[in-house]
Motif scaffolding. Structure first.
Motif, PDB file in Angstrom:
ATOM      1  N   LEU A 175       0.810  -1.214   0.000  1.00  0.00           N
ATOM      2  CA  LEU A 175       0.000   0.000   0.000  1.00  0.00           C
ATOM      3  C   LEU A 175       0.847   1.268   0.000  1.00  0.00           C
ATOM      4  N   ILE A 176       2.043   1.199   0.571  1.00  0.00           N
ATOM      5  CA  ILE A 176       2.913   2.387   0.618  1.00  0.00           C
ATOM      6  C   ILE A 176       3.542   2.639  -0.748  1.00  0.00           C
ATOM      7  N   LYS A 177       4.110   1.586  -1.319  1.00  0.00           N
ATOM      8  CA  LYS A 177       4.756   1.722  -2.635  1.00  0.00           C
ATOM      9  C   LYS A 177       3.747   1.690  -3.784  1.00  0.00           C
ATOM     10  N   LYS A 178       2.509   1.281  -3.451  1.00  0.00           N
ATOM     11  CA  LYS A 178       1.450   1.164  -4.439  1.00  0.00           C
ATOM     12  C   LYS A 178       1.866   0.284  -5.626  1.00  0.00           C
ATOM     13  N   ASP A 179       2.392  -0.881  -5.242  1.00  0.00           N
ATOM     14  CA  ASP A 179       2.833  -1.828  -6.265  1.00  0.00           C
ATOM     15  C   ASP A 179       2.846  -3.231  -5.656  1.00  0.00           C
ATOM     16  N   PHE A 180       2.843  -4.230  -6.521  1.00  0.00           N
ATOM     17  CA  PHE A 180       2.901  -5.609  -6.061  1.00  0.00           C
ATOM     18  C   PHE A 180       4.344  -5.999  -5.750  1.00  0.00           C
ATOM     19  N   THR A 181       4.508  -6.836  -4.733  1.00  0.00           N
ATOM     20  CA  THR A 181       5.838  -7.339  -4.406  1.00  0.00           C
ATOM     21  C   THR A 181       6.287  -8.335  -5.465  1.00  0.00           C
ATOM     22  N   GLY A 182       7.579  -8.593  -5.527  1.00  0.00           N
ATOM     23  CA  GLY A 182       8.107  -9.460  -6.577  1.00  0.00           C
ATOM     24  C   GLY A 182       7.949 -10.936  -6.296  1.00  0.00           C
ATOM     25  N   ARG A 183       7.789 -11.311  -5.025  1.00  0.00           N
ATOM     26  CA  ARG A 183       7.759 -12.723  -4.671  1.00  0.00           C
ATOM     27  C   ARG A 183       6.345 -13.249  -4.467  1.00  0.00           C
ATOM     28  N   ILE A 184       6.187 -14.534  -4.717  1.00  0.00           N
ATOM     29  CA  ILE A 184       4.902 -15.189  -4.482  1.00  0.00           C
ATOM     30  C   ILE A 184       4.662 -15.279  -2.983  1.00  0.00           C
ATOM     31  N   SER A 185       3.444 -15.078  -2.553  1.00  0.00           N
ATOM     32  CA  SER A 185       3.083 -15.156  -1.146  1.00  0.00           C
ATOM     33  C   SER A 185       2.493 -16.540  -0.840  1.00  0.00           C
ATOM     34  N   PRO A 186       3.145 -17.317   0.032  1.00  0.00           N
ATOM     35  CA  PRO A 186       2.618 -18.653   0.362  1.00  0.00           C
ATOM     36  C   PRO A 186       1.194 -18.598   0.897  1.00  0.00           C
ATOM     37  N   ILE A 187       0.886 -17.584   1.700  1.00  0.00           N
ATOM     38  CA  ILE A 187      -0.453 -17.479   2.290  1.00  0.00           C
ATOM     39  C   ILE A 187      -1.509 -17.195   1.237  1.00  0.00           C
ATOM     40  N   LEU A 188      -1.202 -16.295   0.313  1.00  0.00           N
ATOM     41  CA  LEU A 188      -2.141 -15.983  -0.765  1.00  0.00           C
ATOM     42  C   LEU A 188      -2.332 -17.192  -1.681  1.00  0.00           C
ATOM     43  N   PHE A 189      -1.250 -17.860  -1.987  1.00  0.00           N
ATOM     44  CA  PHE A 189      -1.332 -19.043  -2.850  1.00  0.00           C
ATOM     45  C   PHE A 189      -2.132 -20.151  -2.173  1.00  0.00           C
ATOM     46  N   GLU A 190      -1.909 -20.304  -0.899  1.00  0.00           N
ATOM     47  CA  GLU A 190      -2.640 -21.305  -0.120  1.00  0.00           C
ATOM     48  C   GLU A 190      -4.135 -20.997  -0.115  1.00  0.00           C
ATOM     49  N   ALA A 191      -4.466 -19.723   0.061  1.00  0.00           N
ATOM     50  CA  ALA A 191      -5.881 -19.323   0.105  1.00  0.00           C
ATOM     51  C   ALA A 191      -6.553 -19.549  -1.235  1.00  0.00           C
TER      52      ALA A 191
END
Length: 259
Positions: free
Chosen positions: A243-259
């Protein structure tokens, strides 16, 4: 001339179909190297275009020589009649392969340590494990750097999703601690072992087709889910939004992928 002894090789004896077989817990690289050298085979993951290899970084009497060279020069006896100490584990009934994981984990203390998923990959062989690696390579490699792919982090991510799916949608277990790496690690070990044991039972009962169909259905459902998500989010699928940089991070998120 000094000969340094090779470390012991650790094996687990497995009785299947009244035939004794061995699973290599520690020493696969040593066995593979010796086999490849003697039988002039290419080493796994070798970039060489030719088969076999010559010795390097050894005593000058053997430097740069192939196995055929040693035979012709009468030096092969030093290799052929040497011995390697072998330690064999025999697990009494009831057979529980989680003990093999513990042994492997404790032995895995020198050199380059294996990741948890690399240990699982060595122990829980079979159709499910093969399918897991193939699917993860084809579908998830784009989300991981090369170093993590070599460590089977993509396969571990996929296994994590399958573990959660079984835990909350099929088994409906209560009281499961969903925090901490230890809980996830044990749960992933358990699901890998269950699929492996089912595979071995299917072999004995001649029901491999049914087992493979079940595994294929699982990965087909996962594939359809991935396609649906990626059709909407494209390259930012499973990535956190800063939200601060207003951009997506470069790495895959295990929690998001799991969900």
């Amino acid at each position: 001339m000094i000969f340094l002894p090779l470390p012991s090789i650790f094996l687990v004896a497995i009785e299947e179909n009244s035939k004794k077989q061995y699973l290599i817990i520690d020493g696969l690289q040593r066995i593979t190297s010796i086999f490849s050298f003697i039988f002039n085979k290419k080493l796994p993951n070798s970039n060489s275009k030719s088969d076999g290899f010559s010795l390097k970084g050894v005593n000058k009497a053997f430097e740069g020589r192939t196995y055929d060279d040693l035979v012709q020069e009468g030096l092969s006896d030093n290799l052929e009649f040497n011995t390697i100490n072998v330690i064999e584990f025999n697990q009494s009934k009831p057979y529980n392969e989680s003990a093999m994981y513990s042994i492997f984990e404790r032995l895995n203390s020198g050199g380059t340590s294996l990741t948890d998923q690399q240990i699982r990959n060595s122990i829980y062989y079979g159709y499910f494990n093969t399918k897991l690696n193939e699917f993860s390579k084809n579908k998830l490699s784009k989300y991981f750097p090369h170093s993590q792919i070599l460590a089977l982090k993509n396969s571990e991510m996929m296994l994590r999703v399958i573990m959660v799916y079984h835990l909350f949608n099929n088994e409906r277990e209560t009281g499961f601690n969903r925090t901490g790496t230890l809980a996830y690690k044990n749960a992933m070990n358990k699901i890998s072992e269950e699929y492996h044991i089912q595979y071995k039972k299917a072999e004995l009962m001649d029901t491999l087709d049914v087992y493979k169909s079940k595994v294929d259905d699982l990965f087909r459902d996962i594939s359809e889910g991935l396609q649906s998500i990626e059709a909407i989010l494209n390259e930012v699928s499973f990535k956190k939004y800063d939200l601060i940089k207003k951009d997506f991070t470069g790495r895959i998120s295990p929690i998001l992928f799991e969900a």
